[in-house]
Scaffold this motif. Structure first.
Motif, PDB file in Angstrom:
ATOM      1  N   MET A  14      -3.150   2.631 -13.893  1.00  0.00           N
ATOM      2  CA  MET A  14      -2.238   2.480 -12.756  1.00  0.00           C
ATOM      3  C   MET A  14      -2.961   1.831 -11.575  1.00  0.00           C
ATOM      4  SD  MET A  14       0.911   3.238 -12.370  1.00  0.00           S
ATOM      5  CE  MET A  14       1.078   3.605 -10.632  1.00  0.00           C
ATOM      6  N   ILE A  15      -4.192   2.293 -11.338  1.00  0.00           N
ATOM      7  CA  ILE A  15      -4.966   1.776 -10.202  1.00  0.00           C
ATOM      8  C   ILE A  15      -5.233   0.276 -10.392  1.00  0.00           C
ATOM      9  CG2 ILE A  15      -7.265   1.917  -9.105  1.00  0.00           C
ATOM     10  CD1 ILE A  15      -6.894   5.041  -9.523  1.00  0.00           C
ATOM     11  N   GLN A  16      -5.347  -0.131 -11.666  1.00  0.00           N
ATOM     12  CA  GLN A  16      -5.548  -1.567 -11.913  1.00  0.00           C
ATOM     13  C   GLN A  16      -4.254  -2.354 -11.707  1.00  0.00           C
ATOM     14  OE1 GLN A  16      -7.968  -3.070 -15.052  1.00  0.00           O
ATOM     15  NE2 GLN A  16      -8.517  -0.994 -15.637  1.00  0.00           N
ATOM     16  N   ILE A  17      -3.146  -1.687 -11.975  1.00  0.00           N
ATOM     17  CA  ILE A  17      -1.855  -2.375 -11.818  1.00  0.00           C
ATOM     18  C   ILE A  17      -1.552  -2.640 -10.345  1.00  0.00           C
ATOM     19  CG2 ILE A  17       0.642  -1.885 -11.856  1.00  0.00           C
ATOM     20  CD1 ILE A  17       0.519  -1.282 -14.650  1.00  0.00           C
ATOM     21  N   LEU A  18      -1.960  -1.683  -9.492  1.00  0.00           N
ATOM     22  CA  LEU A  18      -1.601  -1.813  -8.076  1.00  0.00           C
ATOM     23  C   LEU A  18      -2.074  -3.121  -7.446  1.00  0.00           C
ATOM     24  CD1 LEU A  18      -1.831   1.853  -6.791  1.00  0.00           C
ATOM     25  CD2 LEU A  18       0.199   0.503  -7.315  1.00  0.00           C
ATOM     26  N   PRO A  19      -3.409  -3.461  -7.562  1.00  0.00           N
ATOM     27  CA  PRO A  19      -3.790  -4.755  -6.962  1.00  0.00           C
ATOM     28  C   PRO A  19      -3.101  -5.936  -7.630  1.00  0.00           C
ATOM     29  CG  PRO A  19      -5.637  -3.778  -8.149  1.00  0.00           C
ATOM     30  CD  PRO A  19      -4.557  -2.740  -8.089  1.00  0.00           C
ATOM     31  N   THR A  20      -2.821  -5.793  -8.930  1.00  0.00           N
ATOM     32  CA  THR A  20      -2.162  -6.903  -9.630  1.00  0.00           C
ATOM     33  C   THR A  20      -0.765  -7.138  -9.060  1.00  0.00           C
ATOM     34  OG1 THR A  20      -3.286  -6.073 -11.562  1.00  0.00           O
ATOM     35  CG2 THR A  20      -1.683  -7.798 -11.939  1.00  0.00           C
ATOM     36  N   SER A  21      -0.021  -6.027  -8.893  1.00  0.00           N
ATOM     37  CA  SER A  21       1.338  -6.204  -8.351  1.00  0.00           C
ATOM     38  C   SER A  21       1.260  -6.646  -6.895  1.00  0.00           C
ATOM     39  CB  SER A  21       2.158  -4.920  -8.492  1.00  0.00           C
ATOM     40  OG  SER A  21       1.631  -3.933  -7.655  1.00  0.00           O
ATOM     41  N   LYS A  22       0.218  -6.179  -6.190  1.00  0.00           N
ATOM     42  CA  LYS A  22       0.037  -6.599  -4.798  1.00  0.00           C
ATOM     43  C   LYS A  22      -0.242  -8.108  -4.745  1.00  0.00           C
ATOM     44  CE  LYS A  22      -3.388  -5.922  -1.333  1.00  0.00           C
ATOM     45  NZ  LYS A  22      -4.521  -5.118  -0.943  1.00  0.00           N
ATOM     46  N   ASN A  23      -1.075  -8.580  -5.700  1.00  0.00           N
ATOM     47  CA  ASN A  23      -1.382 -10.013  -5.739  1.00  0.00           C
ATOM     48  C   ASN A  23      -0.132 -10.839  -6.013  1.00  0.00           C
ATOM     49  OD1 ASN A  23      -4.013  -9.541  -5.285  1.00  0.00           O
ATOM     50  ND2 ASN A  23      -4.694  -9.822  -7.396  1.00  0.00           N
ATOM     51  N   ILE A  24       0.698 -10.338  -6.927  1.00  0.00           N
ATOM     52  CA  ILE A  24       1.924 -11.084  -7.267  1.00  0.00           C
ATOM     53  C   ILE A  24       2.812 -11.189  -6.027  1.00  0.00           C
ATOM     54  CG2 ILE A  24       4.047 -11.061  -8.648  1.00  0.00           C
ATOM     55  CD1 ILE A  24       2.394  -9.758 -10.898  1.00  0.00           C
ATOM     56  N   GLU A  47       0.843  -1.206   0.000  1.00  0.00           N
ATOM     57  CA  GLU A  47       0.000   0.000   0.000  1.00  0.00           C
ATOM     58  C   GLU A  47       0.879   1.258   0.000  1.00  0.00           C
ATOM     59  OE1 GLU A  47      -4.053  -1.444   0.313  1.00  0.00           O
ATOM     60  OE2 GLU A  47      -3.429   0.655   0.479  1.00  0.00           O
ATOM     61  N   VAL A  48       1.877   1.231   0.884  1.00  0.00           N
ATOM     62  CA  VAL A  48       2.754   2.392   1.021  1.00  0.00           C
ATOM     63  C   VAL A  48       3.506   2.633  -0.292  1.00  0.00           C
ATOM     64  CG1 VAL A  48       4.831   3.258   2.183  1.00  0.00           C
ATOM     65  CG2 VAL A  48       3.007   2.205   3.514  1.00  0.00           C
ATOM     66  N   LEU A  49       4.064   1.562  -0.828  1.00  0.00           N
ATOM     67  CA  LEU A  49       4.820   1.704  -2.071  1.00  0.00           C
ATOM     68  C   LEU A  49       3.914   2.147  -3.213  1.00  0.00           C
ATOM     69  CD1 LEU A  49       7.133  -1.421  -1.810  1.00  0.00           C
ATOM     70  CD2 LEU A  49       7.824   0.949  -1.643  1.00  0.00           C
ATOM     71  N   GLY A  50       2.707   1.572  -3.239  1.00  0.00           N
ATOM     72  CA  GLY A  50       1.740   1.910  -4.290  1.00  0.00           C
ATOM     73  C   GLY A  50       1.338   3.373  -4.230  1.00  0.00           C
ATOM     74  N   THR A  51       1.031   3.849  -3.012  1.00  0.00           N
ATOM     75  CA  THR A  51       0.607   5.240  -2.848  1.00  0.00           C
ATOM     76  C   THR A  51       1.737   6.190  -3.233  1.00  0.00           C
ATOM     77  OG1 THR A  51      -0.555   4.381  -0.938  1.00  0.00           O
ATOM     78  CG2 THR A  51      -0.642   6.751  -1.244  1.00  0.00           C
ATOM     79  N   THR A  52       2.955   5.826  -2.850  1.00  0.00           N
ATOM     80  CA  THR A  52       4.115   6.655  -3.213  1.00  0.00           C
ATOM     81  C   THR A  52       4.235   6.726  -4.736  1.00  0.00           C
ATOM     82  OG1 THR A  52       5.150   5.667  -1.285  1.00  0.00           O
ATOM     83  CG2 THR A  52       6.560   7.017  -2.687  1.00  0.00           C
ATOM     84  N   ALA A  53       4.025   5.574  -5.375  1.00  0.00           N
ATOM     85  CA  ALA A  53       4.115   5.542  -6.835  1.00  0.00           C
ATOM     86  C   ALA A  53       3.067   6.463  -7.457  1.00  0.00           C
ATOM     87  CB  ALA A  53       3.937   4.115  -7.330  1.00  0.00           C
TER      88      ALA A  53
END
Ligand code: ADP
Length: 622
Positions: free
Chosen positions: A315-325, A279-285
């Motif tokens: 980008m918002i779609q990428i975040l959960p995807t990278s989180k899932n990975i 979450e932190v990394l995603g929000t920073t991105a």
């Protein structure tokens, strides 16, 4: 060989074709996601009425023309059908794309479920197969409950934490690649910034997950110990109660459970740390993208606002995807703890191996011979220089103080262990050069611990020889002095005996084990304290019947007996003490010439005569 025990080699690679088809469906699903994302730009252009919705993309002629095609269609529709109707068409197209995206995703899952279950079934089969062939020495060092936990809990973990994650990662990686492609499609400079952030996430992830595998293995070991403790305590519940020592079992269990609590808390804390980290990394991105994107729109004017909004949506779609990975990677690592425990079983040394061109042997015509046999379980030798001839059709008894090595000699005949030195020969052939199945088919063993299965009495006896007729089963039961008590049970031979034969007495269980061994009609009968739970009279009756049948059928009988009354009629008695043969001969010869044997007899009030008092009485009457 290096890959033989690799998880991927054995459990994933065989399903590559079907997995790839699954990936194809995932690609389709990801493509529809992409369509959905890109279609947002003309929709916004339509809603905000920004005139001719020019392509917001920065590069790629083909891509631009694709986008232009879409915009032209929208404009054409606005002219012919009006804005409102066009909006409806666009929304309808979006809905269809959503529907198709989810349909493909579901089809992928639908096809993956049987693959996953097959993988798990294969894993369990492999483990059980291994359990069946592992040597007895392996079980001497393992707890039963722990092994049960490995085949049940750990395979389940491999399913949910590894196989499930593999399919999840496949989905996410494909989606991720498409979404990154879409980002490049919209704005290259912004995407380069995103790609710089991704390896940073990777480094942090691997740092955190490194210890997870180790922790998870310890956790799984603890679950195994808990399971072992439960099995042990339930099996020994009678003893625990009678000694009033349930508190002891409880304390041991509570200590193990407390350790489980501690380890489980640590593992889950580490596992869940992937969420906030992401979450932190995603929000920073996103914050960084907002700053750079804002600059490109406001100062540079190289990016259109609607393209930027599309970019953010992507980008918002990428975040959960990278989180899932990332989560899948973490979960996969914790699943590896379970896989390591399974691997310990699969890789365990089989020790008793069959040679490549092992010979077949189907009978023993002359004798079994121990030639200078030495054996050890650990450091101290258990058997030393054993030279022994067991001629066909003879009744040989092994006697001596407990711990002397009698059972070990018996266990060398079906090749449960291999001698450390010397050889065991069947008719002059080293059994190490023969097929293991052949060797085991030549003998039937009855040990002190009777093993019965939760089935009918009939099937329990039949296990000795599945080809035997009902008459043969009954004949064996009669010889084992079991027929009368079987007929007295509610359904005779078809009575169910309960879990491990709990509905039967110790003596009855032993009689059934003897009947099972007799029905096999193997050339060699191995009795290891097989009659210890019987009264002296029944013991003598059975041994006489077995000896008689043995003489008729040319069977060799090797019997370890603590109670000497049952073996005094043996053709030869071997006295064993501390792994060595210290006397051999008939009962009378040994009684006269071997002090240890005489002492053992006197302790049991036996005289030097070979027949029992009952048999003598009968002879006198006749
Ligand atoms: P006996 O049948 O004469 O009582 P055994 O053959 O059972 O003797 O045992 C001989 C010795 O080997 C004993 O000291 C016993 O403790 C040891 N022993 C037996 N089985 C094992 C095993 N699975 N692992 C280690 N030591 C063992």
């Amino acid at each position: 060989m290096l890959f033989k025990h690799s998880f991927f080699y054995r459990y994933v690679a065989p399903y590559t074709g079907r997995l790839l088809f699954n990936v194809l469906l995932r690609v389709l699903s990801a493509l529809f996601t992409l369509v959905l994302t890109i279609a947002i730009a003309p929709l916004l252009a339509l809603l905000f009425d920004t005139g001719k919705a020019e392509s917001a993309m920065t590069g790629g002629g083909l891509a631009q023309s694709g986008m232009e095609l879409l915009e032209n269609w929208v404009h054409l529709s606005v002219v012919t059908n009006g804005k409102y109707e066009t909006l409806l068409y666009v929304v309808l197209a979006l809905l269809s794309a959503y529907f198709l995206k989810n349909l493909c995703a579901y089809m992928g899952l639908y096809l993956f479920i049987p693959i996953r279950n097959q993988m798990v079934a294969r894993l369990r089969n492999d483990m059980f197969h291994k359990f069946m062939i592992l040597p007895l020495s392996f079980y001497a060092n393992q707890q039963k409950g722990d092994l049960i936990s490995r085949i049940s809990n750990n395979t389940q973990d491999v399913d949910t934490q590894m196989l499930n994650q593999i399919q999840q990662v496949m989905v996410d990686v494909v989606t991720f690649i498409f979404l990154i492609a879409a980002l490049f499609f919209i704005s290259t400079p912004l995407t380069i910034c995103v790609l710089i952030l991704l390896p940073l996430i990777g480094v942090l992830t691997s740092f955190l997950s490194r210890s997870l595998k180790r922790k998870s293995k310890r956790l799984q070991d603890t679950i195994g110990h808990i399971s072992a403790q439960v099995t042990e305590s339930l099996e020994g519940i009678k003893t625990l109660r009678s000694y009033n020592t349930t508190g002891y079992a409880l304390r041991k269990f509570e200590a193990e459970n407390a350790l489980f609590f501690k380890l489980n808390t640590r593992v889950f804390r580490r596992l869940y740390s992937s969420h906030p980290l992401n979450e932190v990394l995603g929000t920073t991105a996103v914050a960084l993208i907002l700053v750079i994107g804002g600059y490109l729109i406001l100062s540079d004017k190289s990016l259109r606002p609607e393209a930027f909004i599309t970019y953010l949506v992507t980008m918002i779609q990428i975040l959960p995807t990278s989180k899932n990975i990332m989560t899948a990677y973490f979960t996969y690592q914790s699943g590896k703890g379970s896989w390591m425990r399974i691997k310990e079983v699969l890789k365990a040394d089989e020790v008793i191996l069959e040679k490549k061109n092992a010979a077949e042997i189907h009978d023993i015509r002359q004798s079994i011979r121990f030639e200078n046999v030495g054996f050890t379980y650990g450091k101290k030798p258990t058997l030393k220089n054993i030279d022994l001839e067991l001629p066909k059709g003879r009744f040989i008894a092994l006697v001596g103080p407990s711990g002397g090595g009698k059972s070990t000699i018996i266990n060398l005949i079906p090749r449960f262990f291999d001698p450390v030195s010397g050889k065991v020969l069947f008719d002059g052939k080293d059994i190490a050069d023969c097929k293991i199945d052949c060797i085991r088919a030549l003998s039937s063993l009855v040990s002190q611990d009777t093993v019965l299965f939760n089935d009918t009495i009939y099937n329990n006896i039949l296990l000795g020889n599945p080809q035997a007729s009902r008459e043969e089963v009954i004949q064996a039961a009669k010889m084992a002095d079991a027929h009368d008590f079987i007929m007295a049970t509610s359904n005779g031979y078809d009575t169910l005996i309960g879990d491990s034969g709990t509905k039967l007495s110790g003596g009855q269980r032993q009689r059934l084990s003897i009947a099972r061994a007799l029905v096999k009609k193997a050339p060699v009968l191995l009795f290891d304290e097989a009659t210890s739970a019987l009264d002296t009279e029944a013991e003598c009756r059975i041994m006489q019947a077995v000896q008689q049948a043995g003489k008729q059928n040319g069977q060799t009988i090797v019997s370890v007996a603590h109670r000497l009354s049952s073996i005094r009629q043996a053709d030869e008695i071997i006295v064993i003490e501390e792994g060595e043969i210290v006397g051999r001969g008939t009962h009378e010869e040994l009684y006269e010439g071997n002090s240890l044997y005489r002492k053992l007899c006197q302790m049991q009030n036996l005289d030097n005569r070979t027949t029992t008092p009952q048999a003598r009485q009968q002879n006198e009457i006749q």
